[in-house]
Scaffold this motif. Structure first.
Motif, PDB file in Angstrom:
ATOM      1  N   ASP A  66      13.386  -6.500  -7.336  1.00  0.00           N
ATOM      2  CA  ASP A  66      13.830  -6.178  -8.700  1.00  0.00           C
ATOM      3  C   ASP A  66      14.734  -4.957  -8.644  1.00  0.00           C
ATOM      4  O   ASP A  66      15.087  -4.475  -7.566  1.00  0.00           O
ATOM      5  N   SER A  67      15.097  -4.424  -9.815  1.00  0.00           N
ATOM      6  CA  SER A  67      16.070  -3.326  -9.852  1.00  0.00           C
ATOM      7  C   SER A  67      15.401  -1.958  -9.902  1.00  0.00           C
ATOM      8  O   SER A  67      16.074  -0.951 -10.089  1.00  0.00           O
ATOM      9  N   SER A  68      14.090  -1.908  -9.745  1.00  0.00           N
ATOM     10  CA  SER A  68      13.404  -0.615  -9.750  1.00  0.00           C
ATOM     11  C   SER A  68      13.624   0.099  -8.415  1.00  0.00           C
ATOM     12  O   SER A  68      14.246  -0.449  -7.492  1.00  0.00           O
ATOM     13  N   ALA A  69      13.089   1.305  -8.300  1.00  0.00           N
ATOM     14  CA  ALA A  69      13.287   2.095  -7.085  1.00  0.00           C
ATOM     15  C   ALA A  69      12.862   1.310  -5.856  1.00  0.00           C
ATOM     16  O   ALA A  69      11.858   0.591  -5.873  1.00  0.00           O
ATOM     17  N   PHE A  70      13.654   1.430  -4.799  1.00  0.00           N
ATOM     18  CA  PHE A  70      13.402   0.743  -3.529  1.00  0.00           C
ATOM     19  C   PHE A  70      13.301  -0.778  -3.713  1.00  0.00           C
ATOM     20  O   PHE A  70      12.601  -1.466  -2.984  1.00  0.00           O
ATOM     21  N   SER A  74       8.683  -1.400  -2.249  1.00  0.00           N
ATOM     22  CA  SER A  74       7.649  -0.395  -1.985  1.00  0.00           C
ATOM     23  C   SER A  74       7.757   0.710  -3.022  1.00  0.00           C
ATOM     24  O   SER A  74       8.785   0.855  -3.692  1.00  0.00           O
ATOM     25  N   THR A  75       6.677   1.501  -3.144  1.00  0.00           N
ATOM     26  CA  THR A  75       6.726   2.694  -3.995  1.00  0.00           C
ATOM     27  C   THR A  75       7.178   3.917  -3.195  1.00  0.00           C
ATOM     28  O   THR A  75       7.384   4.980  -3.756  1.00  0.00           O
ATOM     29  N   ALA A  76       7.309   3.754  -1.872  1.00  0.00           N
ATOM     30  CA  ALA A  76       7.732   4.849  -1.001  1.00  0.00           C
ATOM     31  C   ALA A  76       9.037   4.485  -0.312  1.00  0.00           C
ATOM     32  O   ALA A  76       9.454   3.326  -0.321  1.00  0.00           O
ATOM     33  N   ASN A 113       0.798  -1.235   0.000  1.00  0.00           N
ATOM     34  CA  ASN A 113       0.000   0.000   0.000  1.00  0.00           C
ATOM     35  C   ASN A 113       0.826   1.278   0.000  1.00  0.00           C
ATOM     36  O   ASN A 113       0.303   2.375   0.234  1.00  0.00           O
ATOM     37  N   GLY A 114       2.134   1.163  -0.244  1.00  0.00           N
ATOM     38  CA  GLY A 114       2.946   2.355  -0.452  1.00  0.00           C
ATOM     39  C   GLY A 114       3.239   3.174   0.779  1.00  0.00           C
ATOM     40  O   GLY A 114       3.472   4.381   0.673  1.00  0.00           O
TER      41      GLY A 114
END
Length: 557
Positions: free
Chosen positions: A425-429, A433-435, A22-23
């Motif tokens: 994965d290699s995405s942000a954080f 999380s998206t935050a 939930n970010g």
């Protein structure tokens, strides 16, 4: 099947750091649900969740405010029910953490207990008068630094807390306390959970004289002889088994610091009717010095082998081992016992082989199957663990340790190493999380993550899959007896497992250079089968040259 837990592989989740749905930067139950297919693909049988109960989070959930409610950050009881149903749908069992040596000081029992000396809940906890000079009832030190006693103004007495001041110890001498705990356990088991991991369960019985402990140059006395494996602990566990556990087909594992093999035989013996298995800590304490874990000592392989062998032989036919390198309280194994730089993948796979080929139930801690490593804490402000923060301040202000030296120890051994977010994965954080997460992501997440390894031949993840498949396929890996070879070698950890006519040979190199090894006579023929290896291997007969951190397992029928 009564002994399903012997044939299982357990995966531990630290919910705060596993997957955020939930970010808000904190892992949660819906996050776990979203990754059940990943766990199913890995092949594990049992999930153990670190505490998910309502908690003010002084000790990351091990300070429980309400045993029958879910921590708000993690979700709702409906989310838990969904997780249980979805796990069972995939054939995965679910085990919860049972933390009943202490509660939070915000638990309603303690809120009542501290109101007055004649409150009905007063005797749920351990209270005592100070000495004539106003000092605590005795000199015991807390596991988390400082005194184990906290003065409470309301009733002018001290309460015992072997961990944080916000974790008062329950009084197991009181049968009402035990009844409350047993009723709570039944409530969860009736929901359909499959067992409990029991936090510091061998500390529930205290020696009732509460005398001072020996001091070793520090400010506080050692409470261990009076609180560990105490006088009534087996009585309490037998009662718990008889009243609760014996009525369900469940798995139980007790966390038992300072337990000996003789203690473990009593806790786990099939005729004792207490627990299925215990976590022992001898191999986790090999680098400690003077009773302190805060050192930069390196382990010796002969010591490590001696400890494993002692436990393998000590419980053979008398109890059951739990096998682990990692958990939420320990640094990452590939950084601790391997080489997380030059031989990162090789040593991660070798260490997994060494553990999973022994007798007992193996535990995988989240991210271990990806070869996740220790992180880098640039300052004490990067840390979140109360143990490390307290130790940093105590040792830098009172014991003359420099801040740089203490940070070096924290980077090597602190519990926060295990608590950095799962690297998806290699995405942000790291896709956690998206935050911004509650604790920083390890800086190596772009290289070490699940997306880079799942369905990738030769990855650490695929190697763990193979190890789990072998355990399910070959009963010899589960049930055979253990014998150590080359006990004096500081380079090779070699052992056999024997069951009837069958024999397994596991060869693990802890060396950073090539090492020659002569195979035992039985394996010096073409009849053997190579079950798994972390390097490509040519057929061999008498002699092999092991490459750095190489592992091989041969089966001879």
């Amino acid at each position: 099947m009564a002994n399903w837990w012997k044939e299982s592989v357990v995966y531990q989740i630290y919910p705060r750091s596993f997957k955020d749905s939930n970010g808000d930067g904190i892992g949660d139950l819906q996050g776990i649900i979203s990754k059940l297919d990943y766990l199913k693909a890995l092949g594990i049988d049992v999930l153990w969740l670190s505490p998910i109960y309502d908690s003010p989070n002084d000790d990351n959930g091990y300070d429980i405010r309400n045993y029958q409610a879910i921590m708000q950050e993690f979700g709702t009881m409906a989310d838990f029910d969904e997780l249980l149903q979805q796990a069972h749908h995939r054939g995965i069992k679910l085990v919860l953490d049972l933390v009943v040596n202490h509660t939070s000081d915000e638990h309603v029992w303690f809120a009542e207990s501290r109101k007055s000396k004649n409150n009905p809940y007063r005797d749920y906890y351990i209270w005592g008068d100070g000495k004539t000079d106003g000092k605590p009832p005795n000199n015991w030190g807390s596991v988390f630094s400082g005194s184990a006693w906290k003065y409470d103004d309301a009733t002018r007495q001290y309460y015992l807390h072997m961990f944080s001041q916000k974790q008062p110890d329950l009084n197991w001498e009181n049968p009402k306390v035990r009844n409350e705990i047993y009723n709570m356990m039944v409530w969860w088991l009736d929901k359909g959970i499959d067992g409990f991991r029991m936090d510091v369960i061998n500390m529930i019985s205290k020696e009732q004289s509460f005398q001072d402990g020996e001091t070793y140059g520090g400010l506080y006395g050692n409470p261990s002889p009076y609180i560990i494996n105490g006088p009534r602990v087996h009585e309490f566990l037998k009662e718990m088994n008889q009243r609760v556990l014996s009525k369900y087909d469940v798995m139980t594992v007790g966390e038992t610091p300072a337990a000996t093999t003789e203690d473990a035989q009593r806790y786990t013996g099939e005729n004792e009717h207490e627990l299925n298995m215990v976590f022992q800590f001898e191999h986790m304490g090999l680098e400690a010095a003077g009773g302190s874990k805060w050192t930069d000592r390196r382990f010796r392989l002969t010591d490590l082998k001696q400890v494993f062998t002692k436990w393998q032989k000590g419980l053979e036919g008398r109890g059951w081992n739990s096998l682990y390198w990692n958990n939420h309280d320990q640094p990452r194994v590939v950084s601790r016992f391997g080489n997380d730089k030059k031989y990162w993948a090789q040593s991660a796979k070798m260490l997994a082989t060494c553990l999973h080929m022994q007798q007992g139930t193996p535990y995988i801690y989240q991210g271990e199957e990806l070869g996740m490593t220790n992180t880098v804490f640039h300052s004490i402000d990067d840390c979140r663990d109360i143990e490390a923060i307290n130790a940093y301040h105590e040792m830098t202000t009172q014991q003359g340790v420099s801040p740089q030296e203490m940070l070096c120890y924290i980077n090597r051994i602190s519990r926060d190493n295990a608590r950095t977010p799962m690297q998806w994965d290699s995405s942000a954080f790291a896709g956690f999380s998206t935050a911004e997460p509650w604790i920083a992501v390890n800086e190596n997440y772009k290289r070490i993550n699940a997306a880079a390894q799942v369905e990738v031949e030769g990855s650490v993840f695929s190697y763990y899959q193979k190890l789990i498949q072998l355990r399910h396929q070959y009963p010899i890996i589960v049930y055979a007896s253990f014998d150590l070879l080359l006990p004096e070698s500081e380079e090779l950890f070699v052992f056999t497992r024997t069951r009837g006519e069958q024999q397994l040979l596991t060869i693990c190199s802890f060396a950073e250079q090539n090492v020659e090894y002569h195979l035992p006579q039985r394996f010096a023929d073409d009849e053997k089968q190579l079950l798994i290896a972390n390097y490509p291997c040519e057929p061999c007969t008498e002699k092999i040259t092991l490459r750095p951190y190489e592992a091989r397992v041969y089966l001879h029928k």
